[in-house]
Design an enzyme around this catalytic site. Sequence first.
Site, PDB file in Angstrom:
ATOM      1  N   SER A 197       3.686 -30.080   0.603  1.00  0.00           N
ATOM      2  CA  SER A 197       5.098 -29.794   0.864  1.00  0.00           C
ATOM      3  C   SER A 197       5.548 -30.231   2.250  1.00  0.00           C
ATOM      4  CB  SER A 197       5.394 -28.307   0.642  1.00  0.00           C
ATOM      5  OG  SER A 197       4.824 -27.558   1.674  1.00  0.00           O
ATOM      6  N   THR A 208       0.822  -1.201   0.000  1.00  0.00           N
ATOM      7  CA  THR A 208       0.000   0.000   0.000  1.00  0.00           C
ATOM      8  C   THR A 208       0.857   1.252   0.000  1.00  0.00           C
ATOM      9  OG1 THR A 208      -1.512  -1.236   1.353  1.00  0.00           O
ATOM     10  CG2 THR A 208      -1.921   1.110   1.151  1.00  0.00           C
ATOM     11  N   LYS A 212       9.610 -19.237   2.461  1.00  0.00           N
ATOM     12  CA  LYS A 212      10.006 -20.282   3.412  1.00  0.00           C
ATOM     13  C   LYS A 212      11.420 -20.039   3.912  1.00  0.00           C
ATOM     14  CE  LYS A 212       6.951 -23.882   1.637  1.00  0.00           C
ATOM     15  NZ  LYS A 212       6.826 -25.028   0.745  1.00  0.00           N
TER      16      LYS A 212
HETATM   17  P1  ADP Z   1       0.853  -3.890   2.835  1.00  0.00           P
HETATM   18  O1  ADP Z   1       0.005  -2.965   2.096  1.00  0.00           O
HETATM   19  O2  ADP Z   1       1.752  -4.721   1.974  1.00  0.00           O
HETATM   20  O3  ADP Z   1       0.138  -4.719   3.820  1.00  0.00           O
HETATM   21  P2  ADP Z   1       1.860  -1.524   4.075  1.00  0.00           P
HETATM   22  O4  ADP Z   1       2.037  -0.697   2.861  1.00  0.00           O
HETATM   23  O5  ADP Z   1       0.713  -1.263   4.943  1.00  0.00           O
HETATM   24  O6  ADP Z   1       1.880  -3.044   3.674  1.00  0.00           O
HETATM   25  O7  ADP Z   1       3.190  -1.444   4.877  1.00  0.00           O
HETATM   26  C1  ADP Z   1       3.291  -1.498   6.293  1.00  0.00           C
HETATM   27  C2  ADP Z   1       4.268  -0.490   6.815  1.00  0.00           C
HETATM   28  O8  ADP Z   1       5.581  -0.838   6.473  1.00  0.00           O
HETATM   29  C3  ADP Z   1       4.044   0.874   6.220  1.00  0.00           C
HETATM   30  O9  ADP Z   1       4.171   1.806   7.209  1.00  0.00           O
HETATM   31  C4  ADP Z   1       5.162   1.009   5.212  1.00  0.00           C
HETATM   32  O10 ADP Z   1       5.549   2.348   5.078  1.00  0.00           O
HETATM   33  C5  ADP Z   1       6.262   0.196   5.809  1.00  0.00           C
HETATM   34  N1  ADP Z   1       7.123  -0.384   4.781  1.00  0.00           N
HETATM   35  C6  ADP Z   1       6.955  -1.571   4.183  1.00  0.00           C
HETATM   36  N2  ADP Z   1       7.944  -1.819   3.300  1.00  0.00           N
HETATM   37  C7  ADP Z   1       8.763  -0.762   3.341  1.00  0.00           C
HETATM   38  C8  ADP Z   1       9.964  -0.409   2.654  1.00  0.00           C
HETATM   39  N3  ADP Z   1      10.527  -1.225   1.749  1.00  0.00           N
HETATM   40  N4  ADP Z   1      10.534   0.765   2.928  1.00  0.00           N
HETATM   41  C9  ADP Z   1       9.982   1.583   3.856  1.00  0.00           C
HETATM   42  N5  ADP Z   1       8.864   1.322   4.545  1.00  0.00           N
HETATM   43  C10 ADP Z   1       8.243   0.171   4.292  1.00  0.00           C
END
Ligand code: ADP
Length: 803
Positions: A692, A376, A735
């Site tokens: 698996s 997201t 995994k």
């Molecule tokens: P998803 O939509 O995949 O469930 P989110 O976008 O809600 O995940 O991410 C969760 C939190 O982790 C957010 O605050 C996001 O900013 C942070 N986050 C995840 N991956 C990264 C990244 N590669 N760099 C910086 N922040 C990240």
Amino acid sequence: MKERRGSNNAKNSRETGRHSSGPRETVPVIMAREMVLFPHMVMPMDVPRGEVSELVEHVTSQDRMVVLVTPAPGGESGAFHPVGTLGLILRRVETQEGSVRILLQGVQRVQVLEILPPDPYPQAVVVRFQDEAPEAEIEIEALVKNVRAVFAQLLALSPQLPRDLGAMAANLEQPGMLADMIASHLEIAPERKQAILEAVQVKDRLRQILDTISHEVEVLELGDRIQSQVKGRMDKSQRDYYLREQIKAIRQELGETDDDRAFLTELGRKIEAKNLPAEALEEAKREHDRLKRMSPSSAEFMVAHTYVEWLLDLPWHESTEDNLDLATAQQILEEDHCGLEMVKKRILEFLAVRKLKGDQKGPILCFIGPPGTGKTSMGRSIARALGRHFYRFSLGGMRDEAEIRGHRRTYVGAMPGRIIQALKRVRSNNPVLMLDEIDKLGQDFRGDPSSALLEVLDPEQNDSFVDHYLNVKFDLSRVLFITTANQRDTIPAPLYDRMEVIELPGYTEEEKVAIAEAHLIPRQIRENGLTRETIRFQRRGIARMIANYTRESGLRNLERRIAAVCRQVAYEVAAGKSERVTVSPDNVVKYLGPPKIFPEAKQRTIVPGVATGLAWTPTGGEILFVEASQMPGHSKLLLTGKLGEVMRESAQTALSFLRSRTRKMHLEDEFFERHDLHIHVPAGAIPKDGPSAGLTILVALTSLLVGRPVRGDVAMTGEVTLRGMILPVGGIKEKVLAAKRAGIRNIILPKQNNYDLMLLSETIREGLEFHLVSRADQAIGMCLAEDKPAEAGRPPAKARIEF
Ligand code: ADP
């Protein structure tokens, strides 16, 4: 007339074109500006009191003869027209107002030679024109015929001319007299009449008459035409007016007000002003017309009005300007997220193509990965980098097709679908639209949302997406769609085919620490009103939080834990209890309580019969333990832990394989007949399935049967065939990450998964040892501890088991 105007003589003779003959006569003269008397015609004339009335009185007592002369217009005062009419005063009447009315009869045309000064009243010296004898000339005959015909037309057209003039014209024998009669009755300017009077020659006079009456007929006909047109217009506008008044009355009766009408006018203006595509414009106009005929208080009116408002609110042509500067876009993407190189690369490629080719078509991406891996937030960042609006909604649990494509307007409370709603919200036709949880779409009797999504997410046809509610095409091709999913298996296949899949498999501990330092911690520090001076996180502190307080592929829990620590530190600082806090591995417990997660593989596998497996779940990779135990019985196999069909069969297969190896395991021949075996896979409440776990079950059983525990630092995955072959499995990346999180150093994988291993990055592989196997005995040999003492009551196991 005070002076003689002798100088006029020569001129006057020349203008008439013909010399008069006969003796000169001196006759009392009346200068009449507006009137022309024609020979043989009778004409009334009002004479004001004064000089002229005296003259009349005098003449009446004499021979009653006067001459009527017209003053020349614009000339010097006293100038006159050269031809006048000798007239006879038939009667003289004094009116009640005190003026005098006379009845004059024209006698003859005269040439006026001179006007004498009054003595006591003016007189003119005149010479009579002799009327020419009618010549039987063809031209005259033709002229007469024409004059009669045209005059008949004129009479028909002009109602004010007496009807019997027609008969008179037909009967008058003398052409000259005919012309005079017509001229005297025409309503034409006095100058014109004077000109006819001056036409002493009959032919000339007839021509002039023909000209004049033809002209009059033309004028009258044109007048008629104009009038009938005007009348037609008048009729229509009167009818409209009448109808409008009726509508007004009806509306008043129905309780409608002027405000309602003003509102409709305004709506009409808005429709014209908005640059709608032809189809939408037509639809809006039709509804607007319908609205005019409806009562504003009716439910139908509301429905139609809401519809028009929807049409007006949509961004048919409005789009945001893309930021085509690759360097800036890249900088924004880097700023927001660590890693995720594949995604960043794909977005920059899109921008590059967009820049070079001007292509407006948005790609349709699908981010697949466990929760918290930044799907997201990456979507938001992409929107920011491109300079577009961002909107997101979840497809999870959506069962009704109408949620995507809207309800037809005939439904009560119909609304457009979520896509159109989103576009209205963002007010641009090229936003980044994120559709979450496409792997959790439902489907039931209300229709299949995935079929509607097919249209939305198909680059070939989404330029003419039709929402049921709008019922007109909307071009979605400029929208950049990003769908997200945790697993690919449950994404409807046709949808999956249309999207460009990018995987976000989860992070290693090192990556998590780096992301926490660069993003999560600074954000939580800000959000909790702290500063870098008041709180500091030691790298080892963060690692402790990850290892003992979170078990996840993503970063959600980690962020929550960091937030929890920050909140408590904020309290301490605000309460004055501390000024500066450093979060270390030691004081993490103080803030987060006792550790929730332990590296358990080592403890769990102390006893024989427990093996560590690697599983894939939608929330990322997991380690799981397979426990096996034996008891006296009758070769029953008990399976618990909510195992699915495939997993149960894997257990059966593993057992059959082992039974075929009874001797090789140094078990007594009847062992399996006399024992029951139980396999359990915690956690018992979570359903598990898939092939698996086959290898793990096999290893756990073997460990149990030979009485040797499994090494605590080994985890495995793989499908086992009845003949002990190991087949490849999926989800290797997740995994491996899960194993690493759990502190496992050795991973046993099917040989055919070699290719997946090559795709893993260096950081993931670091510190791990991979063992690729193709046969069950290789795996067993590798993971059963060699030096553990046998369980009490069992024969000592052989150092090496060979199947
Ligand atoms: P998803 O939509 O995949 O469930 P989110 O976008 O809600 O995940 O991410 C969760 C939190 O982790 C957010 O605050 C996001 O900013 C942070 N986050 C995840 N991956 C990264 C990244 N590669 N760099 C910086 N922040 C990240």
